[in-house]
Enzyme design. Sequence first.
Site, PDB file in Angstrom:
ATOM      1  N   GLU A 475       0.835  -1.198   0.000  1.00 54.93           N
ATOM      2  CA  GLU A 475       0.000   0.000   0.000  1.00 54.93           C
ATOM      3  C   GLU A 475       0.875   1.255   0.000  1.00 54.93           C
ATOM      4  O   GLU A 475       1.705   1.442   0.886  1.00 54.93           O
ATOM      5  CB  GLU A 475      -0.890  -0.010   1.250  1.00 54.93           C
ATOM      6  CG  GLU A 475      -1.665   1.280   1.465  1.00 54.93           C
ATOM      7  CD  GLU A 475      -2.428   1.280   2.800  1.00 54.93           C
ATOM      8  OE1 GLU A 475      -2.337   0.280   3.546  1.00 54.93           O
ATOM      9  OE2 GLU A 475      -3.092   2.289   3.082  1.00 54.93           O
ATOM     10  N   ASP A 548      -1.122  -0.929   5.668  1.00 54.44           N
ATOM     11  CA  ASP A 548      -1.000  -0.318   6.984  1.00 54.44           C
ATOM     12  C   ASP A 548      -1.938  -0.997   7.976  1.00 54.44           C
ATOM     13  O   ASP A 548      -2.970  -1.533   7.600  1.00 54.44           O
ATOM     14  CB  ASP A 548      -1.374   1.174   6.912  1.00 54.44           C
ATOM     15  CG  ASP A 548      -0.334   1.963   6.130  1.00 54.44           C
ATOM     16  OD1 ASP A 548       0.795   1.449   5.979  1.00 54.44           O
ATOM     17  OD2 ASP A 548      -0.669   3.070   5.658  1.00 54.44           O
ATOM     18  N   ASP A 550      -4.195   0.024   9.798  1.00 53.76           N
ATOM     19  CA  ASP A 550      -5.293   0.920  10.185  1.00 53.76           C
ATOM     20  C   ASP A 550      -6.525   0.580   9.353  1.00 53.76           C
ATOM     21  O   ASP A 550      -6.511  -0.380   8.572  1.00 53.76           O
ATOM     22  CB  ASP A 550      -4.866   2.384  10.010  1.00 53.76           C
ATOM     23  CG  ASP A 550      -4.473   2.687   8.560  1.00 53.76           C
ATOM     24  OD1 ASP A 550      -4.710   1.820   7.677  1.00 53.76           O
ATOM     25  OD2 ASP A 550      -3.921   3.768   8.313  1.00 53.76           O
ATOM     26  N   ASP A 552      -7.958   2.072   6.843  1.00 55.95           N
ATOM     27  CA  ASP A 552      -7.753   2.132   5.394  1.00 55.95           C
ATOM     28  C   ASP A 552      -7.006   0.898   4.893  1.00 55.95           C
ATOM     29  O   ASP A 552      -7.333   0.334   3.854  1.00 55.95           O
ATOM     30  CB  ASP A 552      -6.948   3.386   5.024  1.00 55.95           C
ATOM     31  CG  ASP A 552      -7.876   4.577   4.786  1.00 55.95           C
ATOM     32  OD1 ASP A 552      -9.112   4.363   4.810  1.00 55.95           O
ATOM     33  OD2 ASP A 552      -7.357   5.698   4.594  1.00 55.95           O
TER      34      ASP A 552
END
Length: 685
Positions: A475, A548, A550, A552
């Site tokens: 990403e 990541d 998180d 997203d």
Amino acid sequence: MEEEKKVAEATSEEQKPVEEEFVAKDISVSEMNENEVELEKADASYTATNIQVLEGLEAVRKRPGMYIGTTAGPGLHHLVWEIVDNAIDEALAGYCTEVHVTINPGETITVTDNGRGIPVDIVGKTGLSGVETVYTVLHAGGKFGEGGGYKVSGGLHGVGASVVNALSEWLEVEVHKNGGIYKMRFENGGHPTGRLQLVGKCNDTGTIVTFKPDPTIFVETTTYDYITIRDRLRQVAYLNRGITIVVKDDRDEKKEETFCYKGGIKEYVQFINHNKVPLFEEVIYCEGSEPIELASGSVSHVYAEVAMQYNDGYSKNVYSFCNNVHTHEGGTHEEGLRLALTRVINAYARDNKFLKENEENLTYDDICEGLTAIVSVKHPNPQFEGQTKTKLGNFEVRKILSGIVGDQLNRFLLENPKTSKTIMEKIVMAANARLAARKARDSMRKGGLELTTLPGKLADCSSKDPSKCELYIVEGNSAGGSAKNGRDREIQAILPLRGKILNVEKAQAKRIFANAEIGNMIQAIGGGIDPEFDINKIRYHKIVIMTDADVDGSHIRILLLTFFYRFMRPLIEGGYIYIAQPPLYKISYHGKDYYSYKDEELEIQKKQLNLKPGYPFQRYKGLGEMDAQQLWETTMDPARRKMLRVTLDDAIAAEQVFTDLMGDNVDPRKEFIHANAKFVKNLDI
Ligand code: 0RA
């Protein structure tokens, strides 16, 4: 007349009445006049048979592989199937309701049935008792008793009980018949220790066989596996409705299970669907039989049955059997089913306007999405073909199946309009998905996506051995940069993704393939896409999603998984997809860095280092916060990293996850992102 004498001599005082009864019925000299000629013939043939028998059994011992395939574990279990087949044959002939199979201490097997009992009188052709014939004459099986209603005989296994005897250290048979108990024992590969003896009386009928596989033949193992035997016998019980099969393990850990299914293969289909969601309650069932002429000129019957049910999934689950043998490679019975399904479903779809006039026919693949079906055929003379001899070859079976299923399925559809509508909608949906995918592929071809050039953004690895190579899909460009610098160039390739990829669950097909990120992945992986996806062409055997830690990142991950699930499913089925686990926290202490991958780990870390409350630590918000060296050490180094392997243990659950989460409803998606992937199994690599 040696055996008759022996039989008579063998009885003790208290068994006299039985002996008399037996003698009167079977070998009484006074009643034997008309049989005398027969018995004399038998006596002569006995001597001839004797030599042949010993040669036959010796041949089996010399080349066991020819008869049971292997002398390893599967061959050892083959002996059980062989003996069980005989009992099942007796059940199929309508004379036996129960079969007991026991693994005894010492790795011997006992198979008991309550059939008519193996014939005890002399068989004209061999001059031996029925029992001795079955256990010493190759391929005698149950077939010697012509006209005894003995039509179907164990398919693939059908080498006969004599093969089991030949490969046993010892084998004992006990027959209950005509009020008498008869026994016979063989040793050292089938040598009789005497003739069949009348040893007692009884008022039941049946056959009890116990054998000990010869350890000089089964050198690899003589240990039986309960689960293997249990699973096979449960299958046999499903395939032969109403027969009770009791499986018992009498070795160290005692176990016993009983299988009896009144509904036969109908229940089998429900069993296979039990952790899926059926689209309707009922199981569609078709059955019938057709006469066929055998080479001998006599007429016999082919019996066929099919059970079907749809679930809300997408996989095809069609299993076929002939004479209780799983025909892995399919054959004429499956072809017959395919012909009938395609014909009847298309006709119904057109007649009821599920298909418009200008629309093309539904394909067999469309019809099979979410279909669980069992085809079972009983054939008096099966021809097994193919690589593993598990493909049914009898041509006449195609038409028989097609006819039976055609008529009865058509009738079912007409009589159950509500269920038919459910089925039709499911199949039409599959057809639409297929057409959309085809359009998408066509437009992709026009767009030149099938060129073999690799995408410019891919930093490929130098090894060309797919089994060693890993593709990291990363990403963001900055993390992509760190990954490129930190990786092992020999085996690790990096493909950075810019932002989010398209949600393939919601996007139209043509947009999916116009999407540059998706195009890059297809080119880099190299196996194409469904339905032409070829797992043998993929360039990496590990495809690692690195996002990541998180929300997203989770979202991108699920978008990627959805894409793989819909367009490269074998990657998931084969366990080629992994999820990288970057650390969540870093504690720097006395010049050293400590990483934690979970909240609990952080707490443990703090305790171990004896940190004061409030001692600072870093919370990683993204991969981009790590430099190349750190990313290598914490996330990419094969020796130290932790990864999750994506599995499809529960395909239906995964299906649910993808449709729920990637569809229009937002709430389950949020829930999922927090709960993390259900279908991801923890695996340290
Ligand atoms: C042929 C004829 C008869 C019974 C059997 C075979 C038979 C074979 C096996 C093998 C295992 N269990 C079995 N049970 C029966 C019938 C003979 C008669 O008419 O009584």
